[in-house]
Design an enzyme around this catalytic site. Structure first.
Site, short mmCIF file in Angstrom:
data_model
loop_
_atom_site.label_atom_id
_atom_site.label_comp_id
_atom_site.label_asym_id
_atom_site.label_seq_id
_atom_site.Cartn_x
_atom_site.Cartn_y
_atom_site.Cartn_z
N SER A 23 -10.36 -23.54 -17.83
CA SER A 23 -11.51 -23.45 -16.92
C SER A 23 -11.65 -22.05 -16.33
CB SER A 23 -11.38 -24.49 -15.79
OG SER A 23 -11.34 -25.79 -16.30
N THR A 24 -11.52 -21.05 -17.19
CA THR A 24 -11.57 -19.67 -16.70
C THR A 24 -12.89 -19.31 -16.01
OG1 THR A 24 -12.13 -18.94 -18.95
CG2 THR A 24 -9.81 -18.81 -18.28
N ASP A 50 -15.95 -31.02 -16.62
CA ASP A 50 -16.85 -31.84 -15.82
C ASP A 50 -18.13 -32.21 -16.57
OD1 ASP A 50 -15.13 -31.93 -13.70
OD2 ASP A 50 -16.13 -30.40 -12.52
N LYS A 99 -8.66 -36.61 -13.53
CA LYS A 99 -9.86 -36.48 -12.72
C LYS A 99 -9.87 -37.65 -11.74
CE LYS A 99 -11.46 -32.74 -14.64
NZ LYS A 99 -11.62 -31.48 -13.87
N SER A 132 -4.99 -27.21 -14.40
CA SER A 132 -6.13 -26.92 -13.55
C SER A 132 -6.08 -25.46 -13.12
CB SER A 132 -6.11 -27.83 -12.32
OG SER A 132 -7.10 -27.44 -11.38
N SER A 133 -7.26 -24.89 -12.92
CA SER A 133 -7.34 -23.53 -12.38
C SER A 133 -7.44 -23.53 -10.86
CB SER A 133 -8.56 -22.81 -12.96
OG SER A 133 -9.76 -23.44 -12.51
N SER A 146 -18.41 -26.25 -5.72
CA SER A 146 -17.31 -25.33 -6.07
C SER A 146 -17.47 -23.99 -5.36
CB SER A 146 -17.27 -25.12 -7.59
OG SER A 146 -16.96 -26.32 -8.27
N GLY A 191 -9.94 -32.68 -5.08
CA GLY A 191 -8.86 -31.97 -5.75
C GLY A 191 -8.92 -30.48 -5.49
#
Length: 414
Positions: free
Chosen positions: A187-188, A301, A328, A160-161, A21, A89
């Site tokens: 998902s901040t 996740d 996902k 999603s973020s 990420s 993604g």
């Protein structure tokens, strides 16, 4: 590829791959700088390779300094009109806004399970910001043509973020300042990672409660030296292995990280495992495990790792946030229920947004990864407690994030 994982104990020290990420964010930021940046501790899982291919297509000049370091001379100057994001993604939703900085059409295409993942949340905000978008009924492939202008837009953050991340990295180069209004951001912690990455490259972004983001336009990305930290999503699997089957120390990770999956340590403690936190490592040791409750809404996740942990705990564990799992690599909620049932573990997903897992003895079975890297790892960790070996079909899926996973697991067997 099928993999047979026998039961057994584990004890040892491992270093997981870098955070993919952070790596993908850093690669995008390095592209957007017109100077030379150096990224250290890069490991080349499938998703990171996809991001690397994207920045090279968009004009970055990349040189391998050593096996884990890249020198990247940035500057948007597309060498082609097609970005292939593989099955990533994040690369899809990150590089679509970045490609929208270009004044020529760029097509974003992918493969595999990514072709079934929804992308429609990107289209209207991009159009509001001055981008021409040719969609495909909400799915890849899509075509964008900029340059993105900035301005004001509303974004749905409930699925999603990742798209918000893409906008936050692209819009500092827009001609106008931008105000983003975000509904239902999830998902901040991943948005914190984005803001942190942007700041390391000299970009200023302000935000209020993850509902409003203000991005001044006409900024410049500065070159930087960026050492990518270890991946907490991978570390979570290794720590659960230690908590359920022995003792594992994971290096190059810190509880001070902005990564969402540091939350695995909270779940481990609630389940009764011993957790030792040091400056650049975390150790999990097996103790009698009890059922726990945990909200994984902002760290979806973690679900596969939490499933392996709950399977080893006495009683019924309750994990919240299954609504985040449908889109996902597979429908992870259904995959966990189906595959853990084969192992003799009862998983109840009948209640909205809840997963209940009754811990118990794991039995030998032939299981499927559903093409999902995290499912393959979860089943392998659960297999450590089985009465006999567990077979995992599609185990090669771990290459998406942790190509060396099975080798590392064998390395710490005792």
């Amino acid at each position: 590829m099928d993999k047979t994982v026998p039961p057994g104990r584990v004890k040892g020290t491992l270093t997981p791959p870098c955070s993919k990420s952070y790596a993908q964010r850093a690669l995008a930021a390095a592209l957007l700088s017109e100077e030379v940046s150096v990224l250290r501790n890069i490991e080349f899982c499938d998703d990171t390779r996809s991001a690397l291919q994207c920045i090279e297509t968009l004009g970055a000049r990349v040189r391998r300094v050593d096996p884990t370091s890249l020198s990247i001379e940035g500057g948007l100057s597309p060498k082609g009109c097609v970005l292939n994001v593989g099955e990533s993604g994040l690369s899809t939703r990150l590089f679509t806004p970045v490609a929208s900085l270009c004044p020529t059409p760029v097509t974003i295409e992918g493969r595999g399970s990514l072709l079934r993942r929804p992308m429609q949340m990107m289209f209207e905000p991009l159009r509001r910001l001055g981008v021409r978008v040719r969609d495909n009924g909400g799915f890849l492939p899509i075509e964008v043509c900029g340059p993105i202008q900035g301005g004001e837009a509303e974004v749905d953050g409930s699925v999603s973020s990742q798209f918000i991340t893409g906008l936050l990295l692209a819009l500092p180069l827009a001609r106008r300042d931008t105000s983003l209004h975000v509904r239902g951001a999830v998902s901040t912690p991943y948005l914190d990672m984005t803001l942190d990455t942007a700041a390391r490259f000299g970009i200023e972004i302000s935000q209020r409660d993850y509902e409003e983001f203000y991005i001044p336009g006409r900024q410049r990305y500065r070159s930087t030296y960026f050492s990518i930290e270890g991946d907490w999503s991978a570390a979570a699997m290794l720590l659960v292995a230690g908590a359920t089957a022995g003792e594992v120390t994971v290096r190059n990770v810190s509880m001070l990280s902005k990564q969402a999956d540091t939350a695995i340590c909270t779940a481990l403690v609630r389940a009764g495992a011993a957790v030792i936190n040091e400056e650049d490592s975390v150790t999990a040791l097996h103790r009698p495990l009890r059922a726990f409750e945990f909200d994984a809404t902002n760290c979806p996740d973690l679900f596969p790792a939490l499933a392996a942990l709950a399977a080893a705990a006495d009683g019924v564990s309750v994990i919240r946030g299954t609504s985040r799992l449908e889109y996902k690599e597979c429908n992870r909620s259904e995959a966990i229920r189906e595959e853990y049932a084969k192992l003799g573990i009862e998983v109840d997903t009948s209640e909205e947004d809840l997963m209940k897992i009754r811990g118990g003895k794991v039995r030998a079975a032939r299981t499927q990864s559903h093409g999902d890297h995290r499912m393959a790892m979860s089943l392998a960790v659960a297999a450590l407690r089985s009465d006999e070996a567990v077979e995992i079909e599609g185990a090669e899926s771990v290459a998406k994030s942790y190509p060396g996973f099975f080798g590392d697991l064998e390395h710490i067997r005792v």
